[in-house]
Enzyme design. Structure first.
Site, PDB file in Angstrom:
ATOM      1  N   ASP A 145       0.845  -1.192   0.000  1.00 47.08           N
ATOM      2  CA  ASP A 145       0.000   0.000   0.000  1.00 47.08           C
ATOM      3  C   ASP A 145       0.885   1.248   0.000  1.00 47.08           C
ATOM      4  O   ASP A 145       1.967   1.247  -0.597  1.00 47.08           O
ATOM      5  CB  ASP A 145      -0.937  -0.031   1.222  1.00 47.08           C
ATOM      6  CG  ASP A 145      -2.291   0.583   0.939  1.00 47.08           C
ATOM      7  OD1 ASP A 145      -2.344   1.801   0.684  1.00 47.08           O
ATOM      8  OD2 ASP A 145      -3.294  -0.139   0.964  1.00 47.08           O
ATOM      9  N   HIS A 168      -3.835   5.880   3.467  1.00 48.60           N
ATOM     10  CA  HIS A 168      -4.481   4.664   2.979  1.00 48.60           C
ATOM     11  C   HIS A 168      -3.821   3.407   3.532  1.00 48.60           C
ATOM     12  O   HIS A 168      -4.493   2.477   4.013  1.00 48.60           O
ATOM     13  CB  HIS A 168      -4.448   4.681   1.451  1.00 48.60           C
ATOM     14  CG  HIS A 168      -5.325   3.687   0.776  1.00 48.60           C
ATOM     15  ND1 HIS A 168      -4.933   2.394   0.536  1.00 48.60           N
ATOM     16  CD2 HIS A 168      -6.570   3.796   0.261  1.00 48.60           C
ATOM     17  CE1 HIS A 168      -5.900   1.751  -0.108  1.00 48.60           C
ATOM     18  NE2 HIS A 168      -6.916   2.582  -0.288  1.00 48.60           N
ATOM     19  N   SER A 202     -11.127  -1.082  -0.848  1.00 54.22           N
ATOM     20  CA  SER A 202      -9.818  -1.021  -0.171  1.00 54.22           C
ATOM     21  C   SER A 202      -9.961  -1.297   1.318  1.00 54.22           C
ATOM     22  O   SER A 202      -9.026  -1.762   1.964  1.00 54.22           O
ATOM     23  CB  SER A 202      -9.190   0.366  -0.351  1.00 54.22           C
ATOM     24  OG  SER A 202      -8.641   0.515  -1.629  1.00 54.22           O
TER      25      SER A 202
END
Length: 758
Positions: free
Chosen positions: A141, A214, A543
């Site tokens: 990520d 994220h 996600s």
């Protein structure tokens, strides 16, 4: 996430599937990054090491080309910068299987464990010590924020002896930031820098540090430590913990401000395999290129090493054929809602009230009704004024009012535009694309998002009432929302665009309004102007659902260390549910009608039953190679994926229908009858399983032979055949659905059936 992640004009939790071959000009010739697949077994004996052979092959076409990466595990080969002519020349060299251009990929909890049944009442199912703390979850990520309490190692024992990894130092990151919880942190940037030039370290950390949020969010969702008092601006307050909160975390930063590049992704997967992770969580995807994209190839190597790979299905729903990451050795995860919401009530001057959602925290609006205006009537841009893009609102028409804006672009930025023009509040209107789906945002001014139906009514009021007024009342956090879960509108759907006879997505998990750890580098909105800093954030997307399944896989691995990745997926799929407790089907919020297997796959995960599924559908490397043979892949393509010299047996008949998958998908192509074979392995003790079949329509008949499977011992295998008979008079283009369930009275082993027409 969008092409520039949180700072983009697109909603930061929505994935954008795109393909960019990135070039720059050097010495008058266009150069691009290429990934070169080599037949390692063909290395001449004159070379002592494969890396020397790779270098010699590269030098045969270019003396100046730089080798960005050498791959040993995910693939056999290397990444380099070449002109198209040099790439063509390299393809002719001995031992070179393929030379593929770089792809760019894009990035696609306090309440969640309780919602999934992982509470104190079921604590004994997954032990907190021993095997559960030896499992390592690798996350590819944007990196990690190591100071987050979600990565505290308080109470953790020594790092597992099987772990072979470590931590990289770099910008604002030292190796001492790793600990007994965050046991690995790497970054991979050569592919990014080859295209974009050196990282600007004043704006972005050239290290494992997460500047976007994220990666920290996904890693803590999968395996974050227990943190009491977690919340976002007071919303969703409670004790946060990752799904496999005793597992260890290894972060692999492969994504940067302009995207994630396949050479870096492969390098991250290569390293993760080498370092011996048990689970790989990947919330990103690229262009669909069969099963030879970086993620699919790397995942195949991971599967061979016994690593469970889960990937996000994508956020391109509710459109058909939009699902991504569909390789059958990957577990593909769609998104559903929790039973928690953040209501914000719109009150109109005519007395009508409509419920939206918001994460706004700040000074409330005046208690009186305020003037209300539709953005399209307060704009200097006739085409896009209703979207509240920067510079489109006329301050004289907005000042002191609540403004209604249409979705499209960055949602929080719209509120910033309204605020800059003098507006006091915003009502954000869903379009037909989002329907009644409500995803919450941490707005910078009093604002709420409302569904399509309410939006149409509110818009009509604003446009027709001579003196429209409105107000917004924020109602905090509510739980036990019903119905829940519902399938998220944004969650990508099947049928499978590459192999329609393999059902994707596999299942769904919580992915809407998920609270998890956040970076300290940006505010919860991701906007540069957002000076707020939070320890946790609430965002949405597949996600977010993907790491839930990664965490569940880690839990199952701790209880059943001998299970293969396919066995773990099978347990999660065959115990998933597609109906509520009242037996009504799960709702698809995009249509407000029952969801189908093309949206929810096998259903919503149910971890407390997955730990003891009764029967499993297992798969080996040989099974997947047979699947590729059934697709008529030639030996070169199979070698790219498998890194081996496997050749399909010309005397054997291969069929996709024989892949031992836990679900059934039939693509009707003119025939009336389709036969599928499956083999189940008993993991639940001696027993007799009887089959039950259901079909939603008389146009689909399902028969199973034999109808009873008797098991005397654990690990015993039994096979059965399913015949699907389709009424050819059924109108082309209609889909049909059903189920096949085996039960011994203690276990229910369920498989969805989905029929599509070519």
């Amino acid at each position: 996430m969008s092409s520039s992640f949180l700072s983009s004009t697109a909603s930061f939790f929505f994935i954008v599937l795109l393909y960019l071959s990135s070039f720059h000009v050097s010495d008058g010739a266009q150069q691009a990054t290429y990934i070169v697949h080599m037949a390692k077994s063909q290395m001449p004996s004159s070379f002592d090491h494969h890396s020397l052979w790779y270098d010699s092959s590269l030098r045969s076409v270019s003396e100046s080309a730089e080798m960005l990466y050498t791959y040993n595990n995910a693939i056999h080969g290397f990444a380099t910068r070449l002109t198209p002519e040099e790439a063509d020349s390299l393809m002719t060299q001995p031992g070179v299987i393929s030379v593929q251009p770089e792809q760019r990929y894009e990035l696609h909890t306090t309440r969640t464990p309780l919602f999934l049944g992982l509470d104190v009442h079921n604590a004994g199912l997954f032990p907190e010590t021993g095997p559960s703390s030896d499992v390592v979850v690798g996350v590819l990520d944007t990196g990690v924020w190591p100071e987050s309490k979600s990565f505290s190692d308080k109470g953790y024992g020594p790092i597992p002896p099987t772990w072979k990894g470590g931590c990289d130092a770099g910008t604002r990151f030292t190796t001492s930031l790793c600990n007994r919880k965050l046991i690995g942190a790497r970054f991979f940037v050569r592919g990014y820098e080859a295209i974009n030039g050196p990282v600007d370290e004043s704006k972005e950390s050239k290290s494992p540090r997460d500047d976007e949020g994220h990666g920290t969010h996904t890693a803590s969702t999968a395996a974050g430590s227990v943190v009491e008092g977690a919340n976002l601006l007071g919303f969703a307050n409670g004790t946060a913990r990752g799904i496999a909160y005793r597992a260890r975390v290894a972060a692999y930063k492969v994504c940067w401000k302009t995207g994630c590049f396949s050479s870096d992704i492969l390098a991250g997967m290569d390293k993760a395999i080498e370092e011996n992770v048990n689970v790989l969580s990947i919330s990103l995807s690229g262009r669909r290129t069969g099963y030879t994209d970086a993620t699919a190839i790397g995942a195949f190597a991971a599967m061979e090493s016994g690593i469970f790979v889960s990937c996000s299905a994508g956020n391109n729903g509710p459109f058909s054929f939009s699902v991504a990451n569909v390789a059958p050795w990957i577990t593909t995860v769609g998104a559903g809602t929790l039973d928690r919401d953040f209501p914000a009530l719109v009150i109109l001057g005519n007395g009508n009230k409509y419920t939206g959602v918001s994460l706004f925290k700040g000074d409330a609006l005046p208690s009186k009704l305020l003037p209300f205006v539709y953005a399209g009537n307060a704009s200097n841009n006739a085409t896009y004024g209703n979207f509240c893009f920067p510079g489109t609102l006329i301050p004289e028409k907005v000042k002191g009012k609540i403004v209604m804006c249409e979705k499209g672009g960055n949602r929080v930025e719209k509120g910033e535009v309204v605020k800059a023009a003098g507006g006091l509040g915003m009502i954000l209107a869903n379009t037909a694309y989002e329907g009644e789906e409500l995803t919450a945002n941490a707005f910078l001014l009093p604002a709420t998002t409302v569904g399509e139906k309410a939006s149409d009514i509110i818009r009509h009021y604003a446009l027709t009432d001579p003196n429209p007024t409105a107000s917004i009342v924020f109602q905090g956090t509510v739980v036990n929302v019903r119905p829940s879960p519902v399938l998220a509108a944004f969650s990508s759907r099947g049928p499978n665009p590459i192999t329609p006879n393999i059902l994707k997505p596999d299942l769904i998990a919580p992915g809407v309004n998920i609270l998890a750890a956040w970076t300290g580098a940006v505010g919860p909105s991701g906007l540069a102007s957002d000076t707020r800093r939070v320890e946790f954030n609430i965002i949405s997307g597949t996600s977010m659902s993907c790491p839930h399944v990664s965490g569940l896989a880690a839990l199952l691995k701790s209880v059943h260390p001998e299970w293969s990745p396919a066995a773990i997926r099978s347990a999660l799929m065959t115990t998933a549910y597609s109906t509520y407790k009242d037996e009504q089907p799960i709702i698809d919020i995009a249509t407000v009608k029952p969801s189908t297997p093309f949206g929810h796959g096998a259903g919503h995960v149910s971890p407390t039953t997955a730990v003891n599924p009764g029967l499993i559908y297992d798969l080996t490397t040989a099974d997947y190679l047979g699947f590729l043979c059934a697709l008529k892949y030639n030996s070169s393509l199979i070698r790219i994926i498998s890194r081996g010299n496997y050749a399909c047996d010309p005397s054997k008949t291969y069929s996709v229908a024989d892949l031992n998958y836990p679900s059934f998908a039939v693509n009707v192509d003119g025939s009336d009858t389709y036969k599928y074979t499956r083999t189940v392995t008993n993991v639940g003790g001696a027993g007799s399983y009887s089959v039950k079949v259901t079909s939603e329509t008389t146009a689909l008949k399902i028969s199973v032979e034999p109808a009873v499977l008797n098991f005397k011992e654990v690990n015993e295998k039994k096979s059965y055949e399913v015949t699907f008979t389709v009424d050819s008079s059924k109108p082309s283009g209609s889909n049909s659905f059903g189920t096949i369930e085996w039960s011994d009275g203690k276990h229910v082993v369920a498989s969805p059936v989905a029929i599509s027409w070519s």
